[in-house]
Design a protein around this motif. Sequence first.
Motif, mmCIF file in Angstrom:
data_model
loop_
_atom_site.group_PDB
_atom_site.id
_atom_site.type_symbol
_atom_site.label_atom_id
_atom_site.label_comp_id
_atom_site.label_asym_id
_atom_site.label_seq_id
_atom_site.Cartn_x
_atom_site.Cartn_y
_atom_site.Cartn_z
ATOM 1 N N LYS A 13 0.824 -1.213 0.000
ATOM 2 C CA LYS A 13 0.000 0.000 0.000
ATOM 3 C C LYS A 13 0.862 1.270 0.000
ATOM 4 C CE LYS A 13 -2.459 -1.035 3.717
ATOM 5 N NZ LYS A 13 -1.975 -2.371 4.154
ATOM 6 N N GLY A 14 1.900 1.259 0.822
ATOM 7 C CA GLY A 14 2.772 2.436 0.911
ATOM 8 C C GLY A 14 3.460 2.744 -0.410
ATOM 9 N N THR A 15 3.975 1.700 -1.052
ATOM 10 C CA THR A 15 4.666 1.859 -2.338
ATOM 11 C C THR A 15 3.715 2.433 -3.383
ATOM 12 O OG1 THR A 15 5.955 -0.098 -1.808
ATOM 13 C CG2 THR A 15 5.976 0.606 -4.100
ATOM 14 N N GLN A 16 2.535 1.851 -3.470
ATOM 15 C CA GLN A 16 1.578 2.305 -4.478
ATOM 16 C C GLN A 16 1.012 3.676 -4.132
ATOM 17 O OE1 GLN A 16 1.330 0.984 -7.356
ATOM 18 N NE2 GLN A 16 2.667 -0.711 -6.798
ATOM 19 N N ALA A 17 0.923 3.962 -2.857
ATOM 20 C CA ALA A 17 0.416 5.278 -2.453
ATOM 21 C C ALA A 17 1.320 6.381 -2.991
ATOM 22 C CB ALA A 17 0.328 5.358 -0.926
ATOM 23 N N ALA A 18 2.629 6.153 -2.923
ATOM 24 C CA ALA A 18 3.578 7.166 -3.388
ATOM 25 C C ALA A 18 3.324 7.485 -4.862
ATOM 26 C CB ALA A 18 5.000 6.669 -3.168
ATOM 27 N N ALA A 19 3.057 6.449 -5.662
ATOM 28 C CA ALA A 19 2.804 6.656 -7.096
ATOM 29 C C ALA A 19 1.474 7.374 -7.323
ATOM 30 C CB ALA A 19 2.806 5.309 -7.814
ATOM 31 N N LEU A 20 0.478 6.990 -6.562
ATOM 32 C CA LEU A 20 -0.862 7.568 -6.737
ATOM 33 C C LEU A 20 -0.909 9.047 -6.360
ATOM 34 C CD1 LEU A 20 -2.995 4.608 -5.430
ATOM 35 C CD2 LEU A 20 -3.255 5.702 -7.654
ATOM 36 N N VAL A 21 -0.178 9.385 -5.318
ATOM 37 C CA VAL A 21 -0.151 10.761 -4.837
ATOM 38 C C VAL A 21 0.418 11.677 -5.927
ATOM 39 C CG1 VAL A 21 1.214 12.191 -3.256
ATOM 40 C CG2 VAL A 21 -0.159 10.322 -2.370
ATOM 41 N N LYS A 22 1.448 11.168 -6.606
ATOM 42 C CA LYS A 22 2.053 11.949 -7.695
ATOM 43 C C LYS A 22 1.051 12.135 -8.830
ATOM 44 C CE LYS A 22 6.919 10.798 -7.581
ATOM 45 N NZ LYS A 22 7.660 9.660 -8.116
ATOM 46 N N ARG A 23 0.336 11.047 -9.141
ATOM 47 C CA ARG A 23 -0.597 11.063 -10.265
ATOM 48 C C ARG A 23 -1.800 11.966 -10.021
ATOM 49 N NH1 ARG A 23 -2.219 6.933 -14.393
ATOM 50 N NH2 ARG A 23 -4.415 7.119 -13.913
ATOM 51 N N TYR A 24 -2.343 11.908 -8.812
ATOM 52 C CA TYR A 24 -3.604 12.609 -8.566
ATOM 53 C C TYR A 24 -3.452 13.910 -7.783
ATOM 54 C CZ TYR A 24 -5.890 8.449 -10.355
ATOM 55 O OH TYR A 24 -6.291 7.419 -11.159
#
Length: 213
Positions: A13-24
């Motif tokens: 979750k933490g790893t993917q959160a970092a990517a999502l935060v950048k995207r959205y």
Amino acid sequence: MIVILLGPPGAGKGTQAAALVKRYGIPHVSTGDIFRANLAEKTPLGLEAKGYMEKGALVPDDLVVRLIGDRLSQSDAAKGALLDGFPRTTAQAQALEAFLDKESKKVAACLLLEVDDQELLKRLTGRRVCRSCGSGWHVAFSPPPSDLVCPKCRGEIYQRTDDSQETIKNRLKVYHEQTSPLIDWYKAKGILKAVNGLGEPSQIEAAIAKALG
Ligand code: ADP
Ligand code: ZN
């Protein structure tokens, strides 16, 4: 836009959160990170959460709900948030819904990262994380630098106290008993998006992007 990241401990979750935060461009709100930061600062909230976290048990709902209410009321969360590690019980999901109702908001999507227990155990026992920025490594799969200094922020790389074998088993048990009912809860609302959490982080990132549309 409120997006929930749901999944067992170690699902990524933490790893993917970092990517999502950048995207959205919405803030990453991780209740686990908030508790750990409070613990490091020895705040009353951190000291209250300490015993529960060390055992791998859940912090009481009322405490978590208050914390999330405060966090979502901050100005950077006006346009939404990516919730990581919350809600973790049906009572928390209900409290979140009540909170959002008051502001005529609702959860846009609940993203479920699916990983089996055997893989989770492997990941969590070897996990190392940066105390400051939360970046992660694994002693076997992606070893941290030998000086244990985070290349991104110069923070200290360490092993979380709750990443011990015994505590991990309890966290998985707690997930299956108390958190997994949320899968059906969000499925019934028609906003659950399940993604396979096995594979390269970049592959999973692509699958998430597709699921969220
Ligand atoms: P994990 O790697 O298990 O997903 P987190 O970093 O999200 O862990 O959380 C660590 C610990 O913080 C949990 O085991 C629990 O004690 C506490 N915690 C975090 N979020 C919540 C929550 N929403 N409700 C209750 N306890 C929580
Ligand atoms: Zn770091």
